[in-house]
Write an enzyme that holds these catalytic residues in place. Structure first.
Site, short mmCIF file in Angstrom:
data_model
loop_
_atom_site.label_atom_id
_atom_site.label_comp_id
_atom_site.label_asym_id
_atom_site.label_seq_id
_atom_site.Cartn_x
_atom_site.Cartn_y
_atom_site.Cartn_z
N SER A 297 68.42 29.28 49.01
CA SER A 297 67.91 28.64 50.22
C SER A 297 68.89 28.66 51.37
O SER A 297 68.54 28.30 52.49
CB SER A 297 67.51 27.19 49.91
N LYS B 170 65.87 17.55 51.51
CA LYS B 170 66.65 18.20 52.57
C LYS B 170 66.36 17.59 53.93
O LYS B 170 67.26 17.41 54.75
CB LYS B 170 66.37 19.70 52.56
#
Length: 831
Positions: free
Chosen positions: A693, A736
């Protein structure tokens, strides 16, 4: 033969004699000894003996197992004996008694048939070489040692001691002692072959000293053993006498009463058939074993465990779904998904109760996964209260021995049941809510793998017959509601993870932390510090200040500690009799907690090209990372530092390859790759970093340093990239986004295919954040890099427009779909 059989003149020895070989026997002069003869040649020798004085020679064989013996197979120093008595037995053997006369030497063979005949000569011995006083001392010492030996050795008759004392010749005494003490055949032959009476006695004194030492040690050992046995027997007799006295006085027999009570408890325990048979067998053994036996205490401990387990005791009664939801809401703020799952389970049970269904079904195995401090353990206690059940808990962090789960076998010293049965016994119910904390931190090494033992415990199809190694009878765990907690799923074995229903608990937003503090943490700390409710208040702005400037975590543990520190300052004032000062909330917080600890410094760190802000997920919640890139003179190589994992290194290589292939379209001078190396570094180099990611962040940092355009300081990004220039979906979006919000960032770039994950984010947080949905790398660079003065067309010909959608108060930027999108609507697997 006639000469050999002639009457012997006193002191004379015939020139030759028939020889009788002996096995394991040495005949001494002046000693009378019985012999047994069974060999054919020896029997023939005895048949040929005639006359009144029947003299023969006897010699010991070198090899005791030999049957056909010749001159070379016997010792050549032997004894001339007189056959005193001879008796033939029905089995063909002959018993004879001989008297030793003289020591002789066999010099040569006369004949081998029908038996061995040898030439002999007298082998004189000396006893006159001893001085009179020395002779007396030596004989006295030998007689004393022999008498001591007779007194200790059980195989020697007592009359031997008196007979030895009557002997006045040292040579005769030596042979007498040697004939009766314990010696090997070689040692006896050695005594015979010694020429001096003094040497014979000295050698025998050494043998007797050794034998006396052995016998003394044996007597000491025997004495100790008899003493211990005598003590045990005395204790047994005393106990029996005590029992008799108690019976005469009419007092209760304590041991009998205990056994009767134990039998009664077994009958009332509601044991299943197999457990009942085992309990009856063990208590029958206990009745036959003396109470002083170590086995008795082991059996008692085992029976105590059996009768104390809740075999048929249940606490779950009528299910009140509305009441259960109220308890969950009162104990925890938010966590709607988890609460809804519990309410659904209770609703199913309630419906079965109302309709009279006998099928209870299997209890679910829930796994709460989330960062520390979000309320996983306390949620289990609330579930137990909502279901009106007992609560049991076992922490598995650091457990490395399978016996901790399944127990030890009773054959081991100090054996005990495993943690599962111990916790259920303490809960006193067979259907508690059982929380297994820190299931992701179980150790697995050469000492064992406890996670494998949990496979049976957490399998609804198997745990109805769970066998603990100590209990060794099946116990039904199917009624237990197991709940496990973990910070990360990665370290849980796949087979164990497959048995559980995973519920993710993400970190809290600022608003949620403020609500949790006002509803739960502050009242809890007020009571914990001995204050009355409402005696101290902490305004909302003070709590927000603590959340923003003094704690930056996914959970609320540190927030609770800071609130406690704030309250303790007021408690110190109250305890000293001072009046509480009226202070501004911010001043009071800074006075109690000190200087500010966290700053929103992203804008300060993004102060030049080559730095980008990324989003990562860790077991402690979402966080931001900074990816730095710089150019150094070189040959176009890529250098990566910051303890990056293999997948992250591959993302960096893919990013560089993409930038090289699209350099002209992006606005990068292609010659930069030939003359410079690119160094990518992720700070906090002591912490390992892994995952795909970060691909978008690494590519943005490289593009920034190559184009000279800084990255926007209000943007954080996440997503996986491909060499085609696509942005793929990733996982952990909620965590996140929460990490970006805690860091003060309000603009987040995420893959388009993760748009559905935004629904998991609380509505109040969505109002504060701006989400830019990305599908290609070109869109990433346009959204992340500070724009040029003159806008450039997209390299692949697609156009990007900003679509502002105001759904549920959120602001999202969406790229217009390219002209050739491909399989529209197809979802990619989340990384």
């Amino acid at each position: 033969m006639s000469e050999a059989m002639a009457p012997n003149v006193e002191g004379a020895v015939p020139s030759h004699l028939p020889v009788l070989p002996l096995k394991s026997t040495v005949v001494y002069p002046r000693i009378f000894i019985p012999l047994s003869v069974g060999r054919k040649k020896s029997l023939q020798l005895l048949e040929d003996l005639t006359g009144v004085e029947r003299h023969i020679a006897v010699a010991t064989q070198l090899d005791e197992s030999a049957e056909d013996v010749g001159f070379k197979d016997i010792h050549h120093v032997g004894t001339m004996v007189r056959v005193q008595h001879l008796l033939k037995l029905p089995d063909g053997t002959v018993q004879l008694a001989v008297l030793g006369l003289r020591r002789i030497r066999l010099t040569e063979v006369q004949s081998d048939e029908p038996y061995l005949t040898c030439a002999v000569e007298m082998h004189p011995e000396f006893s006159e070489d001893i001085l009179t006083i020395e002779r007396e001392a030596l004989m006295r010492r030998a007689i004393t040692s022999f008498q001591q030996l007779v007194s200790l050795a059980p195989h020697l008759p007592a009359e031997l001691a008196g007979a030895a004392g009557a002997i006045d010749d040292p040579l005769h005494l030596a042979y007498y002692i040697a004939n009766h003490i314990r010696l090997t055949t070689e040692q006896r032959q050695e005594v015979l072959e010694l020429d001096s009476a003094k040497a014979k006695l000295e050698k025998l004194l050494g043998h007797m000293a050794h034998e006396l030492e052995v016998l003394e040690l044996g007597r000491k050992i025997q004495s100790q053993a008899e003493e211990q046995m005598g003590k045990a027997q005395r204790e047994y007799f005393l106990r029996e006498q005590l029992k008799a006295i108690q019976r005469e006085l009419g007092e209760l027999d304590t041991e009998h009463a205990e056994l009767s009570e134990l039998r009664e408890r077994i009958e009332k325990a509601g044991l299943p058939p197999e457990a009942k048979r085992e309990a009856d067998r063990e208590i029958s053994r206990l009745e036959r074993i003396p109470s002083a036996s170590p086995e008795s205490s082991i059996i008692r401990t085992y029976l105590e465990l059996i009768v104390s387990l809740p075999w048929s005791v249940s606490t779950g009664g009528e299910v009140d779904v509305k009441k259960a939801r109220g308890i969950l809401d009162a104990d925890h703020y938010d966590l709607d998904k988890v609460k809804q799952r519990i309410v659904e389970h209770l609703a199913v049970r309630r419906l079965k109760q109302v309709r009279g269904s006998t099928d209870r079904g299997r209890e679910p195995i829930l796994c709460f996964v989330g960062p520390p401090g979000v309320g996983k353990t306390s949620l289990g206690q609330s579930i137990a209260r909502a279901m009106d059940r007992k609560f049991a808990r076992a922490s598995l962090g650091g457990v490395h021995d399978e016996a901790e789960i399944r127990g030890h076998r009773r054959t081991y010293i100090g054996a005990m049941p495993g943690r599962i049965l111990q916790a259920i016994r303490r809960a006193e119910s067979n259907d508690p809510v059982f929380m297994l904390d820190e299931v992701d931190k179980i150790g697995a090494d050469w000492r064992g793998d406890p996670s494998s033992a949990l496979l049976e415990v957490l399998d609804p199809e198997q745990n109805k017959d769970f066998r603990d190694n100590y209990l060794d009878v099946p116990f039904d765990l199917s009624k237990v509601m197991f709940i496990t907690t973990a910070n990360s799923l990665e370290t849980i074995p796949p087979a164990l993870r497959d048995r559980m229903e995973v519920l993710h608990l993400s970190g809290y937003t600022e608003e949620e932390k403020v609500q949790i503090a006002e509803r739960f943490l502050i009242p809890k700390q007020v009571l914990a510090h001995g204050l009355n409710p409402g005696e101290i208040t902490i305004p909302e702005e003070s709590v927000r200040l603590i959340v923003r400037e003094y704690t930056r975590e996914a959970g609320v543990r540190n927030l609770e500690r800071e609130i406690a520190s704030l309250i303790r300052r007021d408690v110190a004032e109250i305890a000293s009799g001072k009046k509480l000062k009226q202070m501004d909330g911010a001043k009071k917080v800074r006075a109690a907690l000190g200087k500010r600890r966290f700053f929103d410094d992203v804008a300060e760190r993004i102060d030049r090209p080559g730095i980008a802000t990324g989003l990562v997920w860790t077991p402690t919640g979402g966080e931001i990372i900074f990816v730095e890139a710089t150019l150094t003179p070189g040959k176009g190589e890529l250098k990566l530092t910051g303890q990056l994992g293999e997948v992250m290194k591959e993302s960096a290589s893919a990013a560089l390859s993409y930038l090289k292939s699209r350099a002209s379209d992006i606005g990068i001078d292609p010659t930069l790759f030939d003359k410079n190396d690119i160094h990518v570094h992720v700070p906090a180099g002591a912490q390992p970093k892994e995952g795909p990611s970060a691909g978008v962040t690494v590519l943005t940092a490289m593009a920034s340093i190559l184009t000279g355009r800084p990255v926007r300081d209000d943007v954080a990004m996440t997503g996986e990239i491909t060499l085609r220039g696509r942005v793929l979906p990733i996982g952990g979006i909620k965590e996140k986004v929460l990490g970006a919000h805690r860091a003060g960032l309000r603009r987040v770039l995420i893959p388009l295919h993760n748009e559905a994950d935004l629904d998991d984010i609380p509505a109040d947080l969505r109002k504060q954040m701006q989400f830019v949905m990305l599908e290609s790398i070109d869109q990433v660079l346009r959204a992340a890099l500070v724009p040029r003065k003159a806008a450039a067309l997209n390299g692949n010909g697609s156009r990007t427009t900003t679509v502002v959608a105001r759904a549920a108060g959120s602001t999202r930027e969406r790229p217009a779909p390219p002209s050739r999108r491909g399989a529209k609507g197809r979802r990619r697997p989340v990384a």
